[in-house]
Write an enzyme that holds these catalytic residues in place. Structure first.
Site, PDB file in Angstrom:
ATOM      1  N   LYS A  24      82.346  60.996  41.686  1.00  0.00           N
ATOM      2  CA  LYS A  24      81.976  59.996  42.695  1.00  0.00           C
ATOM      3  C   LYS A  24      81.164  58.850  42.088  1.00  0.00           C
ATOM      4  O   LYS A  24      81.423  57.680  42.374  1.00  0.00           O
ATOM      5  CB  LYS A  24      81.180  60.673  43.824  1.00  0.00           C
ATOM      6  CG  LYS A  24      80.755  59.710  44.924  1.00  0.00           C
ATOM      7  CD  LYS A  24      80.475  60.413  46.220  1.00  0.00           C
ATOM      8  CE  LYS A  24      79.170  61.171  46.160  1.00  0.00           C
ATOM      9  NZ  LYS A  24      78.256  60.883  47.269  1.00  0.00           N
ATOM     10  N   ARG A  29      81.204  53.145  40.630  1.00  0.00           N
ATOM     11  CA  ARG A  29      80.913  52.159  39.578  1.00  0.00           C
ATOM     12  C   ARG A  29      82.180  51.466  39.110  1.00  0.00           C
ATOM     13  O   ARG A  29      82.179  50.269  38.825  1.00  0.00           O
ATOM     14  CB  ARG A  29      80.201  52.847  38.397  1.00  0.00           C
ATOM     15  CG  ARG A  29      78.720  53.133  38.691  1.00  0.00           C
ATOM     16  CD  ARG A  29      78.170  54.156  37.715  1.00  0.00           C
ATOM     17  NE  ARG A  29      76.739  54.376  37.843  1.00  0.00           N
ATOM     18  CZ  ARG A  29      76.149  55.100  38.805  1.00  0.00           C
ATOM     19  NH1 ARG A  29      76.891  55.668  39.755  1.00  0.00           N
ATOM     20  NH2 ARG A  29      74.835  55.268  38.836  1.00  0.00           N
ATOM     21  N   ARG A 125      67.296  56.393  54.983  1.00  0.00           N
ATOM     22  CA  ARG A 125      66.882  56.496  53.579  1.00  0.00           C
ATOM     23  C   ARG A 125      66.136  55.248  53.102  1.00  0.00           C
ATOM     24  O   ARG A 125      66.206  54.196  53.714  1.00  0.00           O
ATOM     25  CB  ARG A 125      68.112  56.811  52.707  1.00  0.00           C
ATOM     26  CG  ARG A 125      68.695  58.160  53.101  1.00  0.00           C
ATOM     27  CD  ARG A 125      69.963  58.490  52.377  1.00  0.00           C
ATOM     28  NE  ARG A 125      69.748  58.732  50.962  1.00  0.00           N
ATOM     29  CZ  ARG A 125      70.715  58.933  50.094  1.00  0.00           C
ATOM     30  NH1 ARG A 125      71.976  58.933  50.506  1.00  0.00           N
ATOM     31  NH2 ARG A 125      70.440  59.143  48.822  1.00  0.00           N
ATOM     32  N   SER A 170      65.633  57.536  39.357  1.00  0.00           N
ATOM     33  CA  SER A 170      66.769  57.237  40.232  1.00  0.00           C
ATOM     34  C   SER A 170      67.779  56.347  39.514  1.00  0.00           C
ATOM     35  O   SER A 170      67.497  55.204  39.162  1.00  0.00           O
ATOM     36  CB  SER A 170      66.289  56.526  41.501  1.00  0.00           C
ATOM     37  OG  SER A 170      67.389  55.882  42.123  1.00  0.00           O
ATOM     38  N   ASP A 322      71.827  66.751  42.347  1.00  0.00           N
ATOM     39  CA  ASP A 322      72.708  66.965  43.507  1.00  0.00           C
ATOM     40  C   ASP A 322      73.137  68.423  43.663  1.00  0.00           C
ATOM     41  O   ASP A 322      73.892  68.751  44.581  1.00  0.00           O
ATOM     42  CB  ASP A 322      73.952  66.072  43.380  1.00  0.00           C
ATOM     43  CG  ASP A 322      73.597  64.600  43.576  1.00  0.00           C
ATOM     44  OD1 ASP A 322      72.545  64.309  44.188  1.00  0.00           O
ATOM     45  OD2 ASP A 322      74.367  63.736  43.117  1.00  0.00           O
ATOM     46  N   ARG A 353      66.936  67.546  51.676  1.00  0.00           N
ATOM     47  CA  ARG A 353      67.607  68.730  51.118  1.00  0.00           C
ATOM     48  C   ARG A 353      66.681  69.866  50.700  1.00  0.00           C
ATOM     49  O   ARG A 353      67.110  71.016  50.686  1.00  0.00           O
ATOM     50  CB  ARG A 353      68.473  68.335  49.922  1.00  0.00           C
ATOM     51  CG  ARG A 353      69.801  67.815  50.344  1.00  0.00           C
ATOM     52  CD  ARG A 353      70.776  67.723  49.189  1.00  0.00           C
ATOM     53  NE  ARG A 353      71.893  66.903  49.637  1.00  0.00           N
ATOM     54  CZ  ARG A 353      72.573  66.072  48.871  1.00  0.00           C
ATOM     55  NH1 ARG A 353      72.256  65.946  47.602  1.00  0.00           N
ATOM     56  NH2 ARG A 353      73.565  65.384  49.366  1.00  0.00           N
TER      57      ARG A 353
END
Ligand code: S3P
Length: 439
Positions: A24, A29, A125, A170, A322, A353
């Site tokens: 993904k 990208r 977010r 990040s 993730d 999460r």
């Protein structure tokens, strides 16, 4: 199609070879870089999930055409200044943080203000993490609550380079700043906490003016103004984050074996492999090769006899960011108490999460203690669920859905998992592969 999945039976032992969908992060990208390239770029095995389709719709709105045909996608780039900035443009990033954050870096020179919107989950977010550095280049933003979508970006044609310390690890922030730096005068310098480096690798492959100096605990990235982007033909490898669900299904099984073909094993993404190996799972790479700077291999996994608990070193977090929900399932079956720390970023994802990890485990009857950035999991090697478990109202976080499916198939019980369509954002083929492994 019913949107509720009921699972009542554990999976039997299996021995299978599977192909998982395209990565993904690289798919999004690829869409963005190709949209700025001079000419037609072609991708094979592009992930055709909602997040990537949203990226294609976004560039279409900016005047860049695309075409999907069987397993091939074409983007007809018009160069770095090829976007058509119109009045009153609205870009919808849907569920995708990667799309929403990266595209802002590219839109930093927009002639007219652009509104960026997203779905319910994305609207919760943090976007201040990108508007703050992008403002330093000379753009302006109006955000709901000063940090959320919808936001409006007011671009600038006089962009100045910046120095920035990226402390969250990040890749979305880092990449957004790289895109903006490519449009700014002067040299932008980022001191970035380690995170996935697909943007940097693509810049290197495309010979863009981006230099990475790898240090022990951070990367220093120097970015100068680009002049052009050549076409980007790319064969997208399989996503290790999607593979993670099947890796864990095998790790929790008895006498099962699985081979996953052609997976991206970039070392900024393989935290799950390091963590599971420490917990006693046998995982090997077959036929490793280099593809345009990325590392790719077939991954072979065997169910272990015993799973060991882990005190997970925080340095492995960014490479597994993730995957923690499924990793927690492994800890639930491990012999002893596992501890994961430094994980406040987990609560910034499609759903909070870390909180959801604790909730799922509690529903399964697995004792756990969570704080705002850590979780302690009291493992039980004989874990066997017999009660009914309902999973719902989780902001349609695809990874909560898929983690619940793996838990149901591994530990038993009678599960009712709502919002099956959540998988469409990242992995529409997930249930097909589950059913193939079950056969
Ligand atoms: C991504 C970066 C990570 C990850 C997300 C994809 C990317 O997010 O969780 O799924 O493609 O750059 P953060 O940048 O918020 O850590």
């Amino acid at each position: 199609m019913p949107n509720l999945l009921a699972i009542k039976k554990k999976i039997k032992k299996f021995k299978k070879v599977i192909n998982v969908s395209g990565d993904k992060s690289i798919s999004i990208r690829w869409v963005l870089f190709s949209s700025l390239a001079e000419g037609t770029s072609t991708a094979k095995n592009l992930l055709l999930s909602q997040d990537v389709l949203a990226a294609l719709r976004a560039i279409n709105k900016l005047g860049i055409k695309s075409k999907i045909n069987n397993n091939e996608c074409k983007v007809y780039g018009k160069g770095i200044d090829g976007y058509k900035y119109k009045k009153n443009l609205v870009i919808d990033a849907a569920n995708s943080g990667t799309l929403g954050r990266l595209i802002l870096g590219i839109l930093i020179n927009t002639t007219f203000p652009i509104k960026l919107v997203g779905d319910n989950s994305l609207s919760k977010r943090d976007f201040n993490r990108v508007s703050e550095p992008l403002s330093k280049f000379g753009a302006n933003f109006i955000l709901r609550n000063n940090k959320n979508l919808p936001l409006k970006i007011f671009g600038s044609k006089k962009l100045r380079s910046i120095n920035y310390i990226e402390k969250k690890g990040s890749a979305q922030c880092k990449s957004s700043i790289i895109f903006a730096g490519l449009r700014a005068n002067g040299t932008t310098i980022i001191k970035a906490k380690k995170s996935r480096n697909h943007t940097e690798l693509l810049c290197k492959y495309l010979k863009l003016p981006v230099k990475v100096n790898v240090k022990k605990n951070y990367d220093q990235i120097k970015i100068s103004k680009f002049k052009k982007i050549p076409v980007l033909n790319y064969n997208i490898p399989s996503d290790i984050s999607s593979s993670a669900f099947f890796i864990v299904l095998t790790a929790l099984g008895k006498n099962s074996e699985l081979e996953i073909k052609n997976v991206n094993i970039n070392n900024t993404r393989t935290g799950i492999i390091s963590i599971l190996r420490k917990m006693g799972v046998k995982i090997i790479y077959k036929n490793p090769k280099n593809y345009k700077g990325e590392k790719i291999a077939n991954i072979k996994i065997k169910s272990p006899k015993v799973l060991k608990s882990i005190n997970c070193p925080a340095k492995l977090n960014s490479g597994a960011i993730d995957e923690f929900l499924v990793i927690f399932l492994v800890a639930a079956k491990a012999n002893g108490t596992s501890y994961f720390k430094g994980l406040s970023e987990l609560n910034q994802k499609e759903s909070p999460r870390l909180i959801w990890g604790g909730k799922i485990l509690s529903k399964m009857g697995v004792k756990n203690i969570i704080t705002k950035d850590s979780i302690k999991i009291f493992g039980n090697p004989n874990l066997n669920i017999e009660k009914e478990i309902v999973i719902k109202n989780y902001l349609k976080d695809h990874r909560v859905f898929m983690t619940s499916v793996i838990a149901a198939l591994s530990f038993g019980g009678s599960w009712k998992i709502h919002d099956k369509d959540s998988i469409n954002t990242s992995f529409p083929n997930f249930m097909k592969i589950i059913n193939y492994i079950k056969k």
